[in-house]
Design an enzyme around this catalytic site. Structure first.
Site, PDB file in Angstrom:
ATOM      1  N   GLU A 197      37.885 -22.638 -50.844  1.00 14.46           N
ATOM      2  CA  GLU A 197      38.545 -21.454 -50.277  1.00 14.46           C
ATOM      3  C   GLU A 197      38.215 -21.371 -48.802  1.00 14.46           C
ATOM      4  OE1 GLU A 197      38.152 -17.564 -52.038  1.00 14.46           O
ATOM      5  OE2 GLU A 197      38.037 -18.409 -54.050  1.00 14.46           O
TER       6      GLU A 197
HETATM    7  C1  BGP Z   1      37.242 -14.593 -52.497  1.00 22.63           C
HETATM    8  C2  BGP Z   1      37.849 -14.677 -53.872  1.00 22.63           C
HETATM    9  C3  BGP Z   1      39.320 -14.825 -53.936  1.00 22.63           C
HETATM   10  C4  BGP Z   1      40.076 -14.310 -52.755  1.00 22.63           C
HETATM   11  C5  BGP Z   1      39.381 -14.435 -51.435  1.00 22.63           C
HETATM   12  C6  BGP Z   1      39.975 -13.645 -50.303  1.00 22.63           C
HETATM   13  O1  BGP Z   1      36.194 -13.698 -52.548  1.00 22.63           O
HETATM   14  O2  BGP Z   1      37.299 -15.756 -54.586  1.00 22.63           O
HETATM   15  O3  BGP Z   1      39.738 -14.383 -55.186  1.00 22.63           O
HETATM   16  O4  BGP Z   1      40.823 -13.233 -52.971  1.00 22.63           O
HETATM   17  O5  BGP Z   1      38.031 -14.141 -51.474  1.00 22.63           O
HETATM   18  O6  BGP Z   1      39.587 -12.317 -50.411  1.00 22.63           O
HETATM   19  P1  BGP Z   1      40.595 -11.114 -50.343  1.00 22.63           P
HETATM   20  O7  BGP Z   1      41.616 -11.387 -51.358  1.00 22.63           O
HETATM   21  O8  BGP Z   1      39.792  -9.915 -50.640  1.00 22.63           O
HETATM   22  O9  BGP Z   1      41.131 -11.130 -48.953  1.00 22.63           O
END
Ligand code: BGP
Length: 473
Positions: free
Chosen positions: A367
């Protein structure tokens, strides 16, 4: 800085998603409810009693019905891999049943078919912020040891069914986040303010044992599979060069690093045990637990990276900023996104080097990305988004991945978050967009759900095609 960036020939370029943020169809196909059905506003407000109509995740981006079209778009960008999660409550609607739900299993077969059709290697998260609601309401989630058995049964079903088709598995998304978001990450019903430290750390322990048991099950049922842990990485810099600030930043950072230490080394580090003692936490850890942790360490370490923070021992200097799931001290040298997450590409190189030096395990960036407001415009009769800000963010982070590779770090791949727009985890908004593909859906639930390629779509396709050579430094 090196002259050219060289990515390995087998580098796994792709994108990442999670079931509850894309699938929708929250009550179709025999699916049970999950904690996401009582978190219509993400982590910003307390849970509701049951499902409510204002929950964008009930439809999300309708991937449940549009997966073939979406995977075809990923293939058009040249994805080598696609990270998605399996919704536990599609497979075990309540979580504690003896037999799985065939309709749920069949859905992911179809998703895997599409991946295979396009030569895309699946990267599967077993549990991504979607504990079956029944396990939350009846057992208080991971506080209860019984969850270990339920999770192991679920993981075994997945390995038995998909083990020959899926090589890369992640046990728990951002496992360290349970310390900060007990409901989201640990399915724990007791509100954070009322949860004892002992219960919280027992939940952590139970998840760690479950993760090791899943790894053990994979070895038996899917011998070609590789299992990784998944950590929310957030480098912590001392706010000043004072030794006290350095010690404070090390202590804060270790709350994240401990999870990698345990997954990789198979035992609790001394600093972690000390911190439990200092907090008066006395855990139930059996000899079997110790053996399971020791004997079933991970093959690789995966992590999310969005933001770095600072730390200080001086309370008068503790100006807090936003972080991913949990906040940190604001770093005065960095700019932030529209949601206050401080942007730090070099932090990614630091994390990669730190993790490699510490664990000597292949690393997978599963990510990374910029959540931003996008504007749909018309160019040459086609709807698109001119998202130069997203291109700049990803370019700069990938350049640092290149630097880490040149440093000698073993990096397996890069799957930027939300490769297609999806519902945000923390705030449950559609308007916090990460994708290369725009999805016509708004925070109020309106929109056609049509997909449009953003400018970054072609940019990323070229990065993949050139194996990183097209990146600009
Ligand atoms: C991480 C998670 C994801 C994702 C991402 C972005 O914490 O694993 O599921 O969503 O962050 O965060 P957000 O969606 O709150 O912007």
């Amino acid at each position: 800085m090196t002259d050219s960036i060289t990515f390995p020939a087998d580098f796994l370029w792709g994108g990442a998603t999670a079931a509850n943020q894309i699938e929708g169809a929250y009550n179709e196909g025999g699916k049970g409810l999950s904690i996401q059905d009582v978190m219509p506003q993400g982590i910003t407000t307390p849970r509701t009693d049951g499902p409510t109509d204002d929950n964008l995740k009930q439809v999300a981006i309708d991937f449940y019905h549009r997966y073939a079209e979406d995977i075809a778009l990923f293939a058009e960008m040249g994805f080598k891999t696609f990270r998605f999660s399996i919704a536990w409550s599609r497979i075990f609607p309540l979580g504690d049943e003896a037999e799985p739900n065939e309709e749920g299993l069949a859905f992911y077969e179809r998703v895997l078919d599409e991946c295979e059709k396009h030569g895309i290697e699946p990267l599967v998260t077993i549990s991504h912020y979607e504990t079956p609601l029944h396990l939350t309401d009846t057992y208080d989630g991971w506080v209860n040891r019984e969850l270990i058995g339920f999770y192991e049964r679920y993981a075994r079903v997945l390995f038995a069914r998909y083990g020959a088709r899926v090589k890369y598995w992640l046990t728990f998304n951002e496992i360290n986040s349970v310390l900060h978001a007990p409901l989201l990450s640990g399915g724990i019903n007791t509100p954070k303010g009322q949860l004892t430290k002992t219960d919280l750390y027992q939940a952590v322990h139970n998840e760690l044992v479950a993760s090791a048991l899943a790894t053990k099950a994979a070895r038996e049922l899917a011998p070609n599979a590789q299992v990784g842990c998944m950590i929310l990485a957030m480098p912590v810099y001392p706010l000043s060069p004072s030794p006290d600030d350095m010690m404070a930043s090390l202590t804060t950072e270790r709350t994240n690093l401990a999870f990698g230490d345990i997954h990789v080394r198979g035992e609790y580090p001394g600093y972690y045990l000390r911190s439990l003692r200092d907090q008066g936490v006395d855990l139930v850890i059996t000899d079997d637990d110790r053996a399971v942790l020791k004997e079933n360490t991970v093959d690789f370490v995966s992590f999310s990276y969005y933001v770095s923070v600072a730390e200080t021992a001086d309370d008068s200097q503790r100006v807090m900023g936003e972080g991913n799931i949990f906040p940190g001290v604001r770093n005065p040298t960095l700019k932030a996104s529209e949601w206050g997450w401080q942007i730090d590409p070099v932090g990614l190189r630091i994390v990669l080097n730190q993790f490699w030096d510490r664990w000597q395990k292949p690393l997978f960036i599963v990510e990374n990305g910029l959540g931003a407001k996008d504007e749909l415009v018309e160019v040459d009769g086609r709807k698109t988004v001119i998202d130069d800000y997203r291109i700049a963010y990803l370019n700069d982070h990938l350049v640092q991945v290149g630097e880490a590779l040149t440093d000698g770090v073993d990096v397996m791949g890069f799957t930027p978050w939300g490769c297609i727009d999806l519902v945000s985890a923390s705030t449950a908004q559609m308007s916090k967009r990460y994708g290369f593909i725009y999805v016509d859906r708004n925070d109020d639930g309106s929109g056609t759900l049509d997909r449009y390629k953003k400018k970054s779509f072609d940019w990323y396709a070229e990065v993949i095609e050139s194996n990183g050579a097209s990146l600009t430094r």
